[in-house]
Design a protein around this motif. Structure first.
Motif, PDB file in Angstrom:
ATOM      1  N   LYS A  56      39.153  46.781  43.061  1.00  9.35           N
ATOM      2  CA  LYS A  56      39.775  45.480  42.810  1.00  9.35           C
ATOM      3  C   LYS A  56      39.073  44.378  43.610  1.00  9.35           C
ATOM      4  CE  LYS A  56      44.243  43.176  42.567  1.00  9.35           C
ATOM      5  NZ  LYS A  56      45.673  43.274  42.870  1.00  9.35           N
ATOM      6  N   GLN A  57      38.742  44.677  44.843  1.00 16.85           N
ATOM      7  CA  GLN A  57      38.060  43.687  45.689  1.00 16.85           C
ATOM      8  C   GLN A  57      36.711  43.290  45.083  1.00 16.85           C
ATOM      9  OE1 GLN A  57      37.296  45.080  49.708  1.00 16.85           O
ATOM     10  NE2 GLN A  57      37.721  43.046  50.513  1.00 16.85           N
ATOM     11  N   LEU A  58      35.957  44.262  44.608  1.00 22.91           N
ATOM     12  CA  LEU A  58      34.668  43.967  43.977  1.00 22.91           C
ATOM     13  C   LEU A  58      34.861  43.169  42.691  1.00 22.91           C
ATOM     14  CD1 LEU A  58      32.726  47.286  44.592  1.00 22.91           C
ATOM     15  CD2 LEU A  58      32.099  45.006  45.429  1.00 22.91           C
ATOM     16  N   LEU A  59      35.852  43.540  41.899  1.00 19.79           N
ATOM     17  CA  LEU A  59      36.114  42.804  40.659  1.00 19.79           C
ATOM     18  C   LEU A  59      36.450  41.348  40.950  1.00 19.79           C
ATOM     19  CD1 LEU A  59      38.216  45.364  38.582  1.00 19.79           C
ATOM     20  CD2 LEU A  59      35.836  44.687  38.199  1.00 19.79           C
ATOM     21  N   GLU A  60      37.266  41.121  41.954  1.00 19.50           N
ATOM     22  CA  GLU A  60      37.675  39.760  42.298  1.00 19.50           C
ATOM     23  C   GLU A  60      36.517  38.925  42.839  1.00 19.50           C
ATOM     24  OE1 GLU A  60      41.000  40.502  44.886  1.00 19.50           O
ATOM     25  OE2 GLU A  60      42.423  40.443  43.205  1.00 19.50           O
ATOM     26  N   SER A  61      35.464  39.578  43.333  1.00 17.99           N
ATOM     27  CA  SER A  61      34.317  38.849  43.872  1.00 17.99           C
ATOM     28  C   SER A  61      33.327  38.417  42.784  1.00 17.99           C
ATOM     29  CB  SER A  61      33.585  39.709  44.914  1.00 17.99           C
ATOM     30  OG  SER A  61      32.864  40.758  44.286  1.00 17.99           O
ATOM     31  N   LEU A  62      33.535  38.871  41.553  1.00 17.79           N
ATOM     32  CA  LEU A  62      32.627  38.539  40.458  1.00 17.79           C
ATOM     33  C   LEU A  62      32.795  37.096  40.000  1.00 17.79           C
ATOM     34  CD1 LEU A  62      33.078  41.750  38.257  1.00 17.79           C
ATOM     35  CD2 LEU A  62      31.210  41.257  39.858  1.00 17.79           C
ATOM     36  N   SER A  63      31.743  36.540  39.449  1.00 19.83           N
ATOM     37  CA  SER A  63      31.826  35.203  38.843  1.00 19.83           C
ATOM     38  C   SER A  63      32.683  35.284  37.581  1.00 19.83           C
ATOM     39  CB  SER A  63      30.423  34.702  38.475  1.00 19.83           C
ATOM     40  OG  SER A  63      29.919  35.433  37.366  1.00 19.83           O
ATOM     41  N   GLN A 100      33.202  38.576  35.372  1.00 23.30           N
ATOM     42  CA  GLN A 100      34.556  39.102  35.128  1.00 23.30           C
ATOM     43  C   GLN A 100      34.740  39.388  33.640  1.00 23.30           C
ATOM     44  OE1 GLN A 100      37.979  39.101  36.609  1.00 23.30           O
ATOM     45  NE2 GLN A 100      37.223  39.050  38.690  1.00 23.30           N
ATOM     46  N   ARG A 101      34.351  38.424  32.824  1.00 27.85           N
ATOM     47  CA  ARG A 101      34.513  38.550  31.373  1.00 27.85           C
ATOM     48  C   ARG A 101      33.667  39.698  30.829  1.00 27.85           C
ATOM     49  NH1 ARG A 101      32.750  33.398  28.771  1.00 27.85           N
ATOM     50  NH2 ARG A 101      30.944  34.483  27.940  1.00 27.85           N
ATOM     51  N   GLN A 102      32.424  39.803  31.287  1.00 26.68           N
ATOM     52  CA  GLN A 102      31.543  40.848  30.785  1.00 26.68           C
ATOM     53  C   GLN A 102      31.991  42.243  31.231  1.00 26.68           C
ATOM     54  OE1 GLN A 102      27.729  39.267  32.093  1.00 26.68           O
ATOM     55  NE2 GLN A 102      27.277  38.652  29.993  1.00 26.68           N
ATOM     56  N   VAL A 103      32.425  42.366  32.468  1.00 26.25           N
ATOM     57  CA  VAL A 103      32.909  43.659  32.952  1.00 26.25           C
ATOM     58  C   VAL A 103      34.204  44.027  32.222  1.00 26.25           C
ATOM     59  CG1 VAL A 103      33.860  44.860  34.970  1.00 26.25           C
ATOM     60  CG2 VAL A 103      31.733  43.560  35.168  1.00 26.25           C
ATOM     61  N   ALA A 104      35.082  43.063  32.030  1.00 31.30           N
ATOM     62  CA  ALA A 104      36.313  43.321  31.279  1.00 31.30           C
ATOM     63  C   ALA A 104      35.972  43.816  29.875  1.00 31.30           C
ATOM     64  CB  ALA A 104      37.175  42.063  31.216  1.00 31.30           C
ATOM     65  N   ALA A 105      35.012  43.167  29.233  1.00 37.06           N
ATOM     66  CA  ALA A 105      34.596  43.578  27.887  1.00 37.06           C
ATOM     67  C   ALA A 105      34.008  44.990  27.907  1.00 37.06           C
ATOM     68  CB  ALA A 105      33.590  42.580  27.323  1.00 37.06           C
ATOM     69  N   ALA A 126      43.958  44.954  26.732  1.00 37.03           N
ATOM     70  CA  ALA A 126      42.717  44.883  27.505  1.00 37.03           C
ATOM     71  C   ALA A 126      41.794  43.819  26.905  1.00 37.03           C
ATOM     72  CB  ALA A 126      42.024  46.248  27.532  1.00 37.03           C
ATOM     73  N   ALA A 127      41.766  43.729  25.586  1.00 35.17           N
ATOM     74  CA  ALA A 127      40.941  42.714  24.923  1.00 35.17           C
ATOM     75  C   ALA A 127      41.465  41.304  25.223  1.00 35.17           C
ATOM     76  CB  ALA A 127      40.895  42.966  23.422  1.00 35.17           C
ATOM     77  N   VAL A 128      42.773  41.154  25.281  1.00 35.72           N
ATOM     78  CA  VAL A 128      43.355  39.860  25.665  1.00 35.72           C
ATOM     79  C   VAL A 128      42.873  39.489  27.062  1.00 35.72           C
ATOM     80  CG1 VAL A 128      45.509  38.688  26.327  1.00 35.72           C
ATOM     81  CG2 VAL A 128      45.388  39.953  24.173  1.00 35.72           C
ATOM     82  N   ALA A 129      42.900  40.434  27.967  1.00 43.65           N
ATOM     83  CA  ALA A 129      42.443  40.171  29.338  1.00 43.65           C
ATOM     84  C   ALA A 129      40.977  39.750  29.345  1.00 43.65           C
ATOM     85  CB  ALA A 129      42.639  41.409  30.212  1.00 43.65           C
ATOM     86  N   ALA A 130      40.160  40.425  28.555  1.00 46.17           N
ATOM     87  CA  ALA A 130      38.719  40.107  28.515  1.00 46.17           C
ATOM     88  C   ALA A 130      38.461  38.706  27.967  1.00 46.17           C
ATOM     89  CB  ALA A 130      37.971  41.145  27.680  1.00 46.17           C
ATOM     90  N   ALA A 131      39.321  38.241  27.086  1.00 43.05           N
ATOM     91  CA  ALA A 131      39.120  36.926  26.471  1.00 43.05           C
ATOM     92  C   ALA A 131      39.862  35.800  27.197  1.00 43.05           C
ATOM     93  CB  ALA A 131      39.564  36.973  25.002  1.00 43.05           C
ATOM     94  N   THR A 132      40.595  36.133  28.238  1.00 37.01           N
ATOM     95  CA  THR A 132      41.370  35.145  28.990  1.00 37.01           C
ATOM     96  C   THR A 132      40.527  34.539  30.105  1.00 37.01           C
ATOM     97  OG1 THR A 132      43.433  36.291  28.513  1.00 37.01           O
ATOM     98  CG2 THR A 132      43.439  34.817  30.404  1.00 37.01           C
ATOM     99  N   GLY A 149      42.811  39.052  38.124  1.00 39.98           N
ATOM    100  CA  GLY A 149      41.745  38.548  37.269  1.00 39.98           C
ATOM    101  C   GLY A 149      41.575  39.347  35.987  1.00 39.98           C
ATOM    102  N   PRO A 150      40.773  38.821  35.077  1.00 43.39           N
ATOM    103  CA  PRO A 150      40.595  39.447  33.760  1.00 43.39           C
ATOM    104  C   PRO A 150      40.052  40.871  33.818  1.00 43.39           C
ATOM    105  CG  PRO A 150      39.604  37.253  33.799  1.00 43.39           C
ATOM    106  CD  PRO A 150      40.035  37.566  35.196  1.00 43.39           C
ATOM    107  N   ALA A 151      39.074  41.122  34.673  1.00 43.72           N
ATOM    108  CA  ALA A 151      38.470  42.454  34.724  1.00 43.72           C
ATOM    109  C   ALA A 151      39.485  43.481  35.236  1.00 43.72           C
ATOM    110  CB  ALA A 151      37.212  42.447  35.586  1.00 43.72           C
TER     111      ALA A 151
END
Length: 153
Positions: free
Chosen positions: A11-18, A22-27, A94-100, A109-111
């Motif tokens: 979670k900490q690494l995900l939150e550090s993403l731009s 975030q969007r690309q990792v979520a996707a 999960a797709a909603v999160a990726a597109a948010t 965050g989205p990821a």
């Protein structure tokens, strides 16, 4: 190389993403569980979410589509608890999160939100399959490795 061994580090690494990362990792997380959904509209949503050149209008349309799929899937789940339909619902979430947009995302965050919904989709399928050789933990491990590989690239 970053080795991730628990959700706190993850979670900490995900939150550090731009925002774009975030969007690309979520996707990426959604793509992994996309076969658990029969709704082909989600493929378009993820193509937009992963595209670094997606416009605000394209992202808004993708989010609207993902919300529509979530609504449709939720309506199909019904009181009988069909786990295959439930998996599709979580893939759509999960797709909603990726597109948010991150500023409109839920906690983490989205990821993070996409990762949690992807895990729920995976777990729903495990319940439906009743396969003793599979574990919900495998999705977590896959996510850890995938994020590590993404950060390494």
């Amino acid at each position: 190389m970053t080795t991730i061994s628990n959700d706190s580090e993850f979670k900490q690494l995900l939150e550090s993403l731009s925002d774009l990362q975030q969007r690309q990792v979520a996707a990426m997380f959604v793509q992994h569980v996309l076969p658990l959904s029969a709704d082909k509209r989600l493929e378009r949503v993820i193509r937009v979410a992963i595209d670094p050149d997606a416009t605000a209008e394209e992202m808004a349309a993708a989010l609207k589509t993902a919300h529509a799929v979530t609504f449709d899937c939720h309506a199909r789940c019904g009181a009988e608890g069909n786990w295959t339909d439930q998996a599709g619902y979580f893939v759509a979430r999960a797709a909603v999160a990726a597109a948010t947009l991150p500023e409109h995302s839920r906690a983490g965050g989205p990821a993070w939100q996409a990762a949690m919904s992807a895990r729920m989709a995976h777990t729903s399928m495990l319940i439906d399959e009743l396969d003793e050789n599979k574990s919900a933990h495998t999705e977590c491990e896959w996510q850890y490795r995938s994020l590590s590989d993404y950060l390494k690239a």
